[in-house]
Design an enzyme around this catalytic site. Structure first.
Site, short mmCIF file in Angstrom:
data_model
loop_
_atom_site.label_atom_id
_atom_site.label_comp_id
_atom_site.label_asym_id
_atom_site.label_seq_id
_atom_site.Cartn_x
_atom_site.Cartn_y
_atom_site.Cartn_z
N TYR A 41 0.83 -1.20 0.00
CA TYR A 41 0.00 0.00 0.00
C TYR A 41 0.87 1.26 0.00
O TYR A 41 1.24 1.78 1.05
CB TYR A 41 -0.95 0.01 1.20
CG TYR A 41 -1.87 -1.18 1.28
CD1 TYR A 41 -2.26 -1.88 0.13
CD2 TYR A 41 -2.34 -1.64 2.50
CE1 TYR A 41 -3.09 -2.98 0.20
CE2 TYR A 41 -3.19 -2.74 2.57
CZ TYR A 41 -3.55 -3.40 1.43
OH TYR A 41 -4.37 -4.50 1.51
N HIS B 131 0.36 -12.08 1.45
CA HIS B 131 -0.44 -11.17 0.64
C HIS B 131 -0.65 -11.72 -0.77
O HIS B 131 0.31 -11.97 -1.50
CB HIS B 131 0.27 -9.81 0.56
CG HIS B 131 -0.62 -8.68 0.15
ND1 HIS B 131 -0.20 -7.37 0.17
CD2 HIS B 131 -1.90 -8.64 -0.26
CE1 HIS B 131 -1.18 -6.58 -0.23
NE2 HIS B 131 -2.22 -7.35 -0.50
#
Length: 358
Positions: A74, A141
């Protein structure tokens, strides 16, 4: 009954009492019904004021939101860095925080790395940015992008197990878009002679107006006492009046249907995003928590008002009769009978095509 994360003098007692809390699988964590997603802090959804984002994060925690999710991906660490600033001075007991390993930079050849070496280095960097000695949950992830699930089983997960053993994380989770792949990984892991203890999964955009796939897999996760986090309630922005960001991977059919739904909402004077969040918080049963990204106080107060009503405080916006009417109309008119309801395979195909062209 107050959650274990309640801190007298820090929290808004009435807001905490109004918030629902649920057990996250076998972790022992009692997480808030509404949780805080760090994706919007990485700049994926446009520019924002960092100072306002920090205040919104702190206010969310004061109002009883106690679960935070972030990742190095992010904003190439930006989300973790902002959270580190926001959490400075906040009692560590007041929240649970999860970050991830495996997905990193917006450059094809540096986007994914599931090796043990990178995994261990990533955890150290995340702790440094967050300013914390440990995270409550460390997650793999988007594991569907690994060269194979065997790499995750033999490299990534054992590395995370060592991180837990060192006390730098307390629990291990996995995330991904194809829920079938999450299930497959859990089944493969369970067959190992020395399986890694995986206690939660994060699924995103799979419990929305156009995709109810998560509901099909909930019985499996529940049978294994795996905690479920339902993320991206607005379908990564596609279920909003503003529409999806340019990078959104959905196909043309879904985008067009959502565009028409947004136009309907604009005509009715309501926000499609609020309808989507309301739907998840009130009608999607099974997940321990529903994860929503935010980077300003307006979004926070809107989401809080849908989660705890008037206890959200000044600036809260109760769900109105006009919104209830629009919710019924939108679901019936635009989403019943939708054929192409997901984009599984699209991103993976693009990624491996780009990798093969290097």
């Amino acid at each position: 009954m107050l959650p274990p994360t309640y801190v007298e003098g820090f929290h808004d007692l009435e807001a905490v009492k109004a918030m629902r809390y649920s057990s996250l699988g076998s972790t022992g964590l009692l997480v808030s019904h509404l949780s805080l997603g760090g994706g919007a802090l990485g700049g994926f959804y446009g520019e924002f004021e960092e100072a306002e984002a920090i205040e919104a994060i702190r206010e969310a925690l004061r109002k009883g939101v106690n679960y935070i999710d972030t990742a190095p991906w992010y904003g190439d660490g930006k989300s973790e860095a902002i959270l580190g600033k926001a959490l400075a001075g906040v009692p560590r007991k007041a929240y649970y925080i999860a970050t991830k390993v495996g997905r990193y930079k917006p450059i094809t050849q540096k986007m994914f790395d599931f090796s043990s070496k990178k995994t261990l280095a990533s955890v150290e960097e995340s702790l440094k940015l967050l300013g914390l000695p440990y995270v409550d949950i460390i997650q793999v992830h988007d594991l569907e992008f690994a060269p194979s699930l065997q790499v995750v089983l033999s490299d990534t997960l054992p590395a995370l197990a060592s991180v837990v053993k060192q006390g730098k994380a307390h629990h291990i989770g996995i995330t991904g878009y194809p829920i079938c792949t999450l299930k497959e990984l859990l089944e493969m892991n369970a067959k190992l002679q020395s399986p890694t203890k995986i206690e939660m999964v994060l699924c995103y955009t799979r419990a929305t107006f156009f995709d109810c796939t998560l509901q099909e897999y909930l019985p499996f996760f529940q049978s294994k006492n795996i905690g479920v986090v339902n993320a991206a309630l607005t379908g990564m922005g596609i279920l909003t009046n503003a529409g999806p960001p340019d990078w959104h991977p959905a196909g043309d059919e879904i985008k067009e249907v959502c565009r028409k739904a947004a136009e309907h909402c604009k005509m009715a004077g309501v926000e499609l995003g609020r309808l989507a969040v309301y739907y998840a918080l009130n009608e999607v049963q099974g997940p321990a928590t529903h994860l929503v990204g935010l980077n300003n106080k307006e979004i926070l107060m809107s989401n809080l008002s849908l989660a705890i009503g008037s206890k959200a405080g000044e600036g809260s916006k109760p769900f109105t009769p006009a919104e209830e009417k629009a919710l019924t109309e939108v679901r019936k008119k635009f989403f019943e009978g939708l054929q192409s309801h997901h984009w599984e395979g699209i991103e993976i195909s693009r990624y491996w095509k780009a990798m093969n062209n290097l």
